[in-house]
Design an enzyme around this catalytic site. Structure first.
Site, PDB file in Angstrom:
ATOM      1  N   SER A 252       4.052  12.728   8.175  1.00 28.69           N
ATOM      2  CA  SER A 252       5.166  13.002   7.260  1.00 28.69           C
ATOM      3  C   SER A 252       5.433  14.496   7.306  1.00 28.69           C
ATOM      4  CB  SER A 252       4.744  12.610   5.834  1.00 28.69           C
ATOM      5  OG  SER A 252       5.664  13.108   4.867  1.00 28.69           O
TER       6      SER A 252
ATOM      7  N   TYR B 293      -1.262  11.849  -1.222  1.00 32.97           N
ATOM      8  CA  TYR B 293      -0.385  11.635  -0.054  1.00 32.97           C
ATOM      9  C   TYR B 293      -0.396  12.864   0.863  1.00 32.97           C
ATOM     10  CZ  TYR B 293       3.854  10.005   2.389  1.00 32.97           C
ATOM     11  OH  TYR B 293       4.768   9.584   3.332  1.00 32.97           O
TER      12      TYR B 293
HETATM   13  P1  NAD Z   1       7.588   0.851   3.209  1.00 32.72           P
HETATM   14  O1  NAD Z   1       7.024   0.688   1.845  1.00 32.72           O
HETATM   15  O2  NAD Z   1       8.970   0.395   3.513  1.00 32.72           O
HETATM   16  O3  NAD Z   1       6.623   0.151   4.284  1.00 32.72           O
HETATM   17  C1  NAD Z   1       5.235   0.244   4.201  1.00 32.72           C
HETATM   18  C2  NAD Z   1       4.623  -0.852   5.040  1.00 32.72           C
HETATM   19  O4  NAD Z   1       3.198  -0.758   4.945  1.00 32.72           O
HETATM   20  C3  NAD Z   1       5.001  -2.258   4.561  1.00 32.72           C
HETATM   21  O5  NAD Z   1       5.133  -3.118   5.668  1.00 32.72           O
HETATM   22  C4  NAD Z   1       3.781  -2.644   3.714  1.00 32.72           C
HETATM   23  O6  NAD Z   1       3.604  -4.059   3.597  1.00 32.72           O
HETATM   24  C5  NAD Z   1       2.686  -2.018   4.549  1.00 32.72           C
HETATM   25  N1  NAD Z   1       1.426  -1.842   3.821  1.00 32.72           N
HETATM   26  C6  NAD Z   1       1.229  -1.230   2.629  1.00 32.72           C
HETATM   27  N2  NAD Z   1      -0.075  -1.325   2.293  1.00 32.72           N
HETATM   28  C7  NAD Z   1      -0.690  -1.998   3.298  1.00 32.72           C
HETATM   29  C8  NAD Z   1      -2.032  -2.399   3.538  1.00 32.72           C
HETATM   30  N3  NAD Z   1      -3.016  -2.158   2.655  1.00 32.72           N
HETATM   31  N4  NAD Z   1      -2.304  -3.093   4.660  1.00 32.72           N
HETATM   32  C9  NAD Z   1      -1.316  -3.372   5.550  1.00 32.72           C
HETATM   33  N5  NAD Z   1      -0.038  -3.007   5.378  1.00 32.72           N
HETATM   34  C10 NAD Z   1       0.263  -2.320   4.268  1.00 32.72           C
HETATM   35  O7  NAD Z   1       7.409   2.407   3.523  1.00 32.72           O
HETATM   36  P2  NAD Z   1       7.980   3.349   4.696  1.00 32.72           P
HETATM   37  O8  NAD Z   1       8.775   4.398   4.042  1.00 32.72           O
HETATM   38  O9  NAD Z   1       8.547   2.561   5.802  1.00 32.72           O
HETATM   39  O10 NAD Z   1       6.614   4.035   5.158  1.00 32.72           O
HETATM   40  C11 NAD Z   1       6.012   3.826   6.418  1.00 32.72           C
HETATM   41  C12 NAD Z   1       5.204   5.055   6.781  1.00 32.72           C
HETATM   42  O11 NAD Z   1       6.080   6.169   6.918  1.00 32.72           O
HETATM   43  C13 NAD Z   1       4.162   5.450   5.737  1.00 32.72           C
HETATM   44  O12 NAD Z   1       2.974   5.895   6.372  1.00 32.72           O
HETATM   45  C14 NAD Z   1       4.841   6.597   5.000  1.00 32.72           C
HETATM   46  O13 NAD Z   1       3.916   7.461   4.415  1.00 32.72           O
HETATM   47  C15 NAD Z   1       5.581   7.245   6.145  1.00 32.72           C
HETATM   48  N6  NAD Z   1       6.683   8.121   5.750  1.00 32.72           N
HETATM   49  C16 NAD Z   1       7.740   7.645   5.034  1.00 32.72           C
HETATM   50  C17 NAD Z   1       8.783   8.516   4.689  1.00 32.72           C
HETATM   51  C18 NAD Z   1       9.986   8.062   3.920  1.00 32.72           C
HETATM   52  O14 NAD Z   1      10.790   8.919   3.524  1.00 32.72           O
HETATM   53  N7  NAD Z   1      10.193   6.780   3.722  1.00 32.72           N
HETATM   54  C19 NAD Z   1       8.714   9.860   5.054  1.00 32.72           C
HETATM   55  C20 NAD Z   1       7.609  10.303   5.777  1.00 32.72           C
HETATM   56  C21 NAD Z   1       6.603   9.427   6.119  1.00 32.72           C
END
Ligand code: NAD
Length: 261
Positions: free
Chosen positions: A143, A156
């Site tokens: 991130s 985080y």
């Molecule tokens: P999201 O909530 O849409 O997706 C998260 C996914 O992880 C889902 O499929 C969920 O079911 C799965 N998950 C959660 N806990 C789990 C577990 N214990 N076991 C297996 N699967 C699990 O979120 P997102 O925004 O798509 O995030 C995905 C990644 O991107 C994360 O690592 C997040 O930190 C990172 N990220 C997101 C952003 C943003 O702005 N959305 C920015 C930077 C980084």
């Protein structure tokens, strides 16, 4: 179809960024192991639609990534059921927001387990098979918060900085094994993870979600738009390609200029 014959495991791919990456890799011909939580019927629909649209094998395993033995098991299952594991995308992640002195210990433990430890356990389980084939791609979804901090996100930010560190160590160790290890560092992406934060912010400020979207971007990103899961998928495809063979150990921001200012 640059990735035909490759097998990718994308953790947390039932939603958001992980789904965007799984779709992009499948579009290039990779067979996919999906993972994540959600409604069983919807996940099966997603699995079969992806397989039909891109004519690749798509399987699903609901491993809980907070459990080390389940991380190792999904890597093994991918290798057995799909014949290999060539591209590991450690993407599953959760968020919780509170000041340090009020941050619940259980949330700290859960965020560290899913956002950081699962990355270690996944790499540990996948590396021997990649070494044997002398080819592999490990893409850890960190991130902008792997490079800079924001208030109220102690677990985080600590976990994502840890992901960047673990990425560099693995990259150095594997530099001559045909395996690259990189971290993608997204800025704001409008997924359920961010939607929850926007709803909480709107409630607290007595505003609405569109207002908070604008404010959220203005606080951190010179470019006032969200990155899309498709754009992150395109970056994952590039990192998996032969053209990226010497890019390793890099935290790659895709963040509208967030960490540049
Ligand atoms: P999201 O909530 O849409 O997706 C998260 C996914 O992880 C889902 O499929 C969920 O079911 C799965 N998950 C959660 N806990 C789990 C577990 N214990 N076991 C297996 N699967 C699990 O979120 P997102 O925004 O798509 O995030 C995905 C990644 O991107 C994360 O690592 C997040 O930190 C990172 N990220 C997101 C952003 C943003 O702005 N959305 C920015 C930077 C980084």
């Amino acid at each position: 179809m640059a990735l035909k014959g490759k097998v990718a495991l994308v953790t947390g791919s039932t939603s958001g960024i992980g789904l965007g990456i799984a779709r992009a890799l499948a579009a290039e011909g990779a067979d996919i192991m999906l993972n994540g939580f959600g409604d069983a019927g919807e996940i099966e629909k997603l699995r079969s639609e992806l397989a039909a649209e891109f004519k690749v094998k798509v399987e699903y395993d609901g491993a809980d990534l907070s459990k080390p033995d389940q991380v190792a098991a999904i890597v093994k299952k991918t290798q057995v059921d799909l014949g290999s594991l060539d591209i590991l995308v450690n993407n599953a992640g959760i968020q919780f927001v509170a000041p340090v002195e009020e941050f619940p210990e259980a949330k700290w433990e859960a965020i560290l387990a899913i956002n950081l430890s699962a990355v270690f356990y996944g790499m540990k389980a996948a590396i021997p098979g990649m070494k044997a084939k002398k080819w592999g791609r490990i893409i850890n979804i960190a991130s902008a918060h792997g490079l800079v901090a924001s208030p109220h996100k102690v677990a985080y930010v600590a976990a994502k900085h840890g992901v960047v560190g673990a990425t560099k160590v693995a990259a150095i160790e594997l530099a001559n094994d045909g395996i690259t290890v990189n971290a993608i560092c997204p800025g704001w992406v409008l997924t359920p993870l961010v939607q929850h934060q926007l709803e909480d912010r709107a409630k607290e400020a007595g505003t609405d979600v569109p207002t908070e979207e604008k404010k959220m971007l203005q606080e951190t990103q010179p470019m006032l738009k969200f990155t899309t899961p498709e754009e992150i998928g395109a970056l994952a495809v590039f990192l998996s390609s032969d053209g990226a063979a010497t890019i390793t150990g890099v935290p790659l921001p895709i963040d509208g200029g967030w960490v540049a200012h």
